[in-house]
Design an enzyme around this catalytic site. Structure first.
Site, PDB file in Angstrom:
ATOM      1  N   GLY A 138       0.825  -1.195   0.000  1.00  0.00           N
ATOM      2  CA  GLY A 138       0.000   0.000   0.000  1.00  0.00           C
ATOM      3  C   GLY A 138       0.859   1.244   0.000  1.00  0.00           C
ATOM      4  N   THR A 139       0.719   2.079  -1.029  1.00  0.00           N
ATOM      5  CA  THR A 139       1.603   3.213  -1.240  1.00  0.00           C
ATOM      6  C   THR A 139       0.849   4.301  -1.982  1.00  0.00           C
ATOM      7  OG1 THR A 139       3.479   1.685  -1.442  1.00  0.00           O
ATOM      8  CG2 THR A 139       3.817   3.911  -2.268  1.00  0.00           C
ATOM      9  N   VAL A 140       1.282   5.573  -1.809  1.00  0.00           N
ATOM     10  CA  VAL A 140       0.784   6.651  -2.661  1.00  0.00           C
ATOM     11  C   VAL A 140       1.949   7.273  -3.404  1.00  0.00           C
ATOM     12  CG1 VAL A 140      -1.255   7.183  -1.270  1.00  0.00           C
ATOM     13  CG2 VAL A 140       0.906   8.342  -0.760  1.00  0.00           C
TER      14      VAL A 140
END
Length: 535
Positions: free
Chosen positions: A353-355
């Site tokens: 999970g990353t932006v």
């Protein structure tokens, strides 16, 4: 760049976005709007990146948070700068200490895998060195959204529900603050529900007013220390006080007349550069789409075998980055690519999970920025009263003392999050990135080859159906991956598995600048709630 989708005739799902004065591309439209507003108020691309990143901790807590790590590549006045804001393991942790708790390998959740958060330090460091507007002004939009609330986006709500199930398997008391803060009576918000966090607003205000000192030196550091001590964790205020983001020299390889840039280890961008270097050393551009795909897959697998074996804290790496990127070595690796799929010895990539965000302004500045809690919300640990969700980056450490990435006090682990940047003839072409844990290097290879070899524009490059190596000869492909290509790859020995969930194939953004007109063109991911907004 043109829009001919080459051997993916149905690849392009939306039109590329053009802009002249500036542009922001990221995974949440509210965050992109914040970044464009900062540009409109006189901020530069760096200011826009900081404001967007802070906002993403509020509007997409499913992928990042105030307790995240961050990396950045920043183009300013004709020079590319790298920032490594990944935090180290606590000074009191060790392989023996973790094993004494009954773990045979690093756990995914809880306080054990928590490392020092680097994101707030990254925001402050970027602002101090390159920003134009006051730091407090950059965090004000995120504070307002946290206080007043916002409507949760569809993909975020899906990931939120997954997190409820993930952390619901634990009964330990330290998981209670996550449910108290991020759920309503144990339920995740649905798409369109309004969610707010006064605790995050208060914390962001303290970070803004102190230029992040409160996070590393003051009351927020005290709160993290107290929570960790209460539940038997290793993180201490002393670890937070010792942290400083590191300005680093980016590393690169030449590919199709361009220079492709990544952050050096402990980041995993080295995998991207090895894969592209292997492809470049093959020195012939096949017009057969099956051969082209086969080579890209095999080169990526070879890069990953090395990356998962050797990447760790740069000072602890053997062989060195230079040795792994030497032309002789890359040519030797390229020689392993034949007609049939190979079976690498190592690797089992996971999703994460990353932006990611990219910004550009009308002065020529551009930023490639990535921020992550690693897996979704991270460790499942939320510091009570602060809204700080702590990352689980330490999960990547090995408890084998002989492994290059073995856990050690104060050591930074192998890192999946990587910003990318392209230059040509010492001029900026633009930032790019693809989120998604161990998918990220593979996503980088796919969008770079799509743009520079297949001649697709940024949006078409992001729209292309993706493949993902998981282990051995297994390649997962998206549901809309062309059947004739899947069958042709299978005939070469690849084990092709079609996967319905596109989220696992990464989520990216790209901004490129035309060297003649200065016009910007941007793309954003169809697999997420993204937006690319011009000024």
């Amino acid at each position: 760049m043109h829009t001919d989708p080459h051997y993916y005739p149905s690849a392009s799902r939306r039109m590329v976005t053009f802009g002249k004065r500036g542009m922001v591309a990221t995974s949440q439209s509210l965050a992109a709007q914040v970044g464009v507003d900062i540009l409109r108020k006189g901020g530069n691309a760096i200011d826009a990146a900081i404001a967007t990143a802070a906002t993403l901790t509020v509007v997409e807590p499913t992928s990042n948070g105030i307790g995240s790590d961050a990396f950045a590549l920043v183009w300013v006045k004709g020079e590319l700068h790298g920032l490594n804001a990944s935090g180290p393991a606590p000074k009191s942790i060790s392989c023996d200490a973790v094993k004494a708790l009954g773990h045979e390998e690093m756990p995914a959740h809880g306080l054990v895998p928590v490392t020092v958060p680097g994101a707030p330090g990254a925001w402050a460091a970027l602002s101090e060195r390159f920003g134009k507007l006051p730091f407090e002004q950059l965090l004000a939009p995120a504070i307002e959204l946290a206080e007043e609330g916002f409507a949760v986006s569809p993909v975020a709500s899906q990931l939120w529900e997954s997190a409820v199930k993930r952390y619901g398997q634990y009964q330990a008391a330290e998981f209670t603050p996550w449910f108290t803060h991020f759920t309503s009576n144990g339920h995740a918000p649905k798409a369109g529900d309004v969610w707010r966090s006064p605790d995050m607003a208060k914390t962001l205000r303290e970070i803004a007013n102190s230029h992040a000192d409160a996070f590393y030196q003051g009351s927020l550091a005290d709160a993290m220390d107290a929570f960790s001590r209460q539940h038997g964790g290793f993180l201490r205020k002393e670890d937070l006080q010792a942290f400083k983001p590191e300005w680093v020299k980016p590393i690169s390889v030449r590919y199709r007349g361009h220079d492709i840039w990544e952050i050096p280890p402990n980041g995993s961008g080295l995998i991207v550069l090895q894969a592209l270097g292997i492809l470049e050393s093959l020195d012939d551009q096949s017009t057969d789409p099956v051969e082209t795909l086969h080579r890209r897959i095999e080169a990526t697998k070879l890069g990953y075998v090395d990356g998962l074996r050797y990447i760790t804290e740069c000072s602890a790496m053997q062989p060195s980055v230079e040795q792994m990127l030497s032309s002789d070595y890359l040519s030797q690796r390229a020689g392993l690519i034949g007609q049939d799929a190979i079976n690498p010895a190592h690797g089992n990539p996971l999703k994460g999970g990353t932006v990611y965000l990219a910004t550009a302004d009308d002065d020529g500045n551009m930023v490639s920025f990535i921020q992550s809690n690693f897996e979704g919300f991270g460790s499942g640990m939320v510091v009570p009263g602060t809204g700080i969700s702590l990352q689980n980056r330490g999960w990547s450490f090995s408890l084998d003392p002989q492994h290059p990435n073995a856990l050690a006090p104060g050591k930074r682990t192998y890192h999946t999050i990587i910003p990318g940047f392209i230059t040509k003839d010492n001029q900026a072409v633009g930032p790019f990135g693809v989120m998604g844990g161990y998918m990220q290097p593979q996503g980088h290879v796919q969008v770079v080859t799509a743009m520079l070899e297949d001649h697709l524009n940024p949006q078409a490059a992001l729209d292309m159906p993706r493949w993902k190596w998981t282990n051995g000869k297994t390649i997962e492909v998206e549901a809309d991956f062309p059947n004739h290509l899947a069958l042709a790859l299978a005939r070469r020995g690849h084990h092709i598995v079609k996967v319905a969930d596109s989220i696992t194939f990464g989520r990216g953004q790209i901004i490129l600048r035309d060297p003649d007109s200065g016009v910007l063109q941007g793309g954003t991911e169809p697999r997420t709630d993204g937006a690319v907004l011009p000024l």
